[in-house]
Enzyme design. Structure first.
Site, PDB file in Angstrom:
ATOM      1  N   GLU A  47       0.843  -1.204   0.000  1.00 35.49           N
ATOM      2  CA  GLU A  47       0.000   0.000   0.000  1.00 35.49           C
ATOM      3  C   GLU A  47       0.873   1.247   0.000  1.00 35.49           C
ATOM      4  OE1 GLU A  47      -2.883   0.054   3.197  1.00 35.49           O
ATOM      5  OE2 GLU A  47      -3.822   1.871   2.412  1.00 35.49           O
ATOM      6  N   GLU A 195     -12.648  -2.142   2.202  1.00 30.78           N
ATOM      7  CA  GLU A 195     -13.244  -1.776   3.496  1.00 30.78           C
ATOM      8  C   GLU A 195     -14.329  -0.718   3.293  1.00 30.78           C
ATOM      9  OE1 GLU A 195     -10.349  -1.182   6.677  1.00 30.78           O
ATOM     10  OE2 GLU A 195      -9.735  -3.274   6.532  1.00 30.78           O
ATOM     11  N   TYR A 261      -7.174  -9.154  11.406  1.00 33.94           N
ATOM     12  CA  TYR A 261      -5.867  -8.833  11.987  1.00 33.94           C
ATOM     13  C   TYR A 261      -5.732  -9.463  13.373  1.00 33.94           C
ATOM     14  CZ  TYR A 261      -4.666  -5.496   8.325  1.00 33.94           C
ATOM     15  OH  TYR A 261      -4.333  -4.935   7.123  1.00 33.94           O
ATOM     16  N   GLU A 317      -6.353  -9.107   3.635  1.00 34.40           N
ATOM     17  CA  GLU A 317      -5.517  -8.449   4.654  1.00 34.40           C
ATOM     18  C   GLU A 317      -5.517  -9.322   5.904  1.00 34.40           C
ATOM     19  OE1 GLU A 317      -6.145  -4.252   5.455  1.00 34.40           O
ATOM     20  OE2 GLU A 317      -6.594  -3.884   3.334  1.00 34.40           O
TER      21      GLU A 317
HETATM   22  O1  AHR Z   1      -3.152  -2.582   6.154  1.00 32.57           O
HETATM   23  C1  AHR Z   1      -3.417  -1.345   6.745  1.00 32.57           C
HETATM   24  C2  AHR Z   1      -4.882  -0.932   6.648  1.00 32.57           C
HETATM   25  O2  AHR Z   1      -5.675  -1.821   7.349  1.00 32.57           O
HETATM   26  C3  AHR Z   1      -5.469  -0.950   5.257  1.00 32.57           C
HETATM   27  O3  AHR Z   1      -5.200   0.205   4.554  1.00 32.57           O
HETATM   28  C4  AHR Z   1      -6.939  -1.061   5.537  1.00 32.57           C
HETATM   29  O4  AHR Z   1      -7.632  -1.687   4.504  1.00 32.57           O
HETATM   30  C5  AHR Z   1      -6.997  -1.806   6.848  1.00 32.57           C
HETATM   31  O5  AHR Z   1      -7.819  -1.180   7.765  1.00 32.57           O
END
Ligand code: AHR
Length: 514
Positions: A47, A195, A261, A317
């Protein structure tokens, strides 16, 4: 904590403390092989965030840092060894503020913008569509483009697809030619927003579902290029988002994404990447493993609407998210990477391998200098993280046939009522008939004697590689880049019907059996 076996050396008048050893059994069903582990499970994400692109991948042609057409040579070389199958770009949250036309043409004419999501850094657009797609060609990987639904128009998205993929003659192909590229690129994966429930537009799933239908209608297949369109999916436990998309978008999408995450929470401190307690460590193992339940629940919803599994679940992600390293720029998400992160990688990949009938691609966040990176750079220096080494050791599983296995091992109760097995494993058979078996022993104290039954396979030769550290918070630095690195592993022997493996505490091993 488990008990330690205390052997008293009474005769000598001393006490010897010997760490206990766990015993585990892995039974690999080599005859039940069904699914291929698509190489795209090992996808990456880059990114426009902090120094992921600028400094991490790209330094520009005029940089004193050795480069090939602007891409760092050290990073290119490291990424080639990783066999990156697919690279997602330009975001993340950045994607929904990105206007691709600002990133083409002569660099001096490219407009600048503020990267509002990530620290307000000024983005000069010197790395754009050509720079990204040429990088993918150099790495031999598929590009995965994230389109802008949040602040971009349908026309803008449609023209981007035309620019990248249409043959000579179309208006966008002519513009591409003016910018130095005649041949279209091959672009398969295209994300329609990111997102969209949050940084991508704060939408309700019903509204996004309609927007997906509208935007994706105009993402055309030019000259034999076939787009694989991915809808912006749920975060973690938001099952309603998946339900609404399956109901209202259905087979108009080829895939729907999911973000998960390993993060202690979204508000307040997320904890240090390098300073953590034993309790924090085992919590992390539990949280990362919870992705399995989350996948199952999203997949159960998908099964209701798509029993033939034609729509893929794309975990585009995932990875750890800790506090930024002290002294780094706020909003740049630069974090260190220890042996704890290596386990998050190995355990998560072991889980993904099991569900590839539905999960067809995943993209760890991110490739360099951001979150759970493969690579960290500082000016002309580069270091490979423990997570890089897991991806490199594990790349033997790419495009191999998954071999289901049963595991018996010890478990620990950890914070937040999770129960965590101390061993994690996965096995596959490659095209040459070799079996690769990966084993992680996450226990901080106890080694493990693992009996491996290879049902239906008599091995003649076994070799192994190990990633291990004496302390779980060990990490690689620019001064000491090999504190955690891969070594040869010898503590394995063939025995009738399988293997006997002695795994040190805190170790990840990949074996090759012929
Ligand atoms: O990976 C960092 C951020 O995490 C990304 O830009 C977003 O899609 C997510 O919230």
């Amino acid at each position: 904590m488990k008990n330690k076996l205390i052997l008293s050396g009474l005769m000598l008048g001393v006490s010897l403390a010997v760490s206990a050893q766990q015993h585990a059994t892995v039974t690999v069903h080599t005859e039940k092989a069904e699914q291929i582990i698509p190489k795209e499970i090992y996808g990456q994400f880059a990114e426009h965030l902090g120094t992921c692109i600028y400094g991490g991948l790209w330094v520009g042609e005029d940089s004193p840092i050795p480069n090939t057409n602007g891409y760092r040579n050290d990073v290119l070389e490291a990424l080639k060894k990783l066999k990156v199958p697919v690279l997602r770009w330009p975001g993340g949250c950045f994607a929904d503020e990105y206007h691709w036309m600002d990133g083409i043409g002569p660099k001096e004419n490219r407009p600048k913008m503020v990267n509002n999501n990530w620290g307000g850094t000024v983005e000069d657009n010197s790395f754009g569509t050509h720079e990204f797609l040429n990088l993918c060609e150099l790495l031999g990987c598929e590009p995965y483009i994230s389109g802008n639904v949040g602040s971009g128009t349908v026309e803008e998205m449609a023209k981007w697809v035309e620019y990248m993929t249409s043959e000579q003659g179309s208006p966008m192909a002519k513009l591409r030619l003016q910018n130095g590229r005649e041949k279209p690129w091959k672009v398969k994966y295209f994300g329609v927003g990111n997102e969209s429930w949050g940084c991508g537009g704060s939408m309700r799933p019903e509204y996004y579902a309609d927007l997906y239908r509208r935007y994706s209608t105009y993402c055309r297949n030019y000259n034999g290029n076939k787009l694989f369109k991915i809808a912006s999916g749920a975060s973690d436990y938001d099952y309603n988002w998946t339900e609404v998309l399956m109901q209202n978008v259905g087979h108009r999408m080829d895939g729907v994404s999911l973000h998960y995450y390993t993060v202690p929470g979204w508000t307040g401190s997320k904890g240090s990447a390098t300073k953590f307690t034993t309790d924090d460590y085992y919590w992390t193992m539990g949280k990362c493993r919870e992705i399995e339940d989350v996948l199952k629940r999203h997949m159960a919803i998908m099964d209701k609407y798509d029993p033939k599994k034609q729509i893929a679940l794309i975990v585009d992600e995932w990875g750890t998210w800790w506090d930024e390293e002290p002294g780094t720029i706020p909003g740049h998400l630069y974090q260190q990477n220890t042996m704890r992160d290596a386990f998050v990688a190995s355990l998560t990949l072991d889980i993904f391998h099991k569900y590839t009938d539905r999960v067809k691609m995943t993209n760890i966040a991110q490739i360099a200098n951001v979150l759970q990176s493969m690579i960290l750079t500082k000016e002309d220096k580069m270091v490979l993280t423990p997570t890089y080494h897991v991806f490199e050791m594990y790349n033997v599983h790419q495009d191999a046939t998954f071999l289901p296995s049963d595991l018996q091992c010890t478990y620990k109760n950890v914070r937040d009522n999770r129960v965590v097995p101390m061993i994690s494993t996965s096995a596959s058979r490659d095209k040459e008939g070799r079996i690769h078996l990966s084993l992680s022993n996450i226990d901080l104290e106890e080694s493990a004697e693992v009996t491996v039954n290879l049902e239906g396979f008599e091995g003649k030769q076994v070799t192994g590689r190990i990633l291990a550290a004496d302390k779980i918070d060990t990490y690689n630095t620019f001064e000491n880049p090999d504190a955690v690195t891969v070594k040869d592993f010898k503590d394995v022997k063939l025995q009738k019907g399988g293997l006997l493996v002695k795994l040190p505490a805190m170790s990840i091993v990949t074996l090759e059996i012929k």
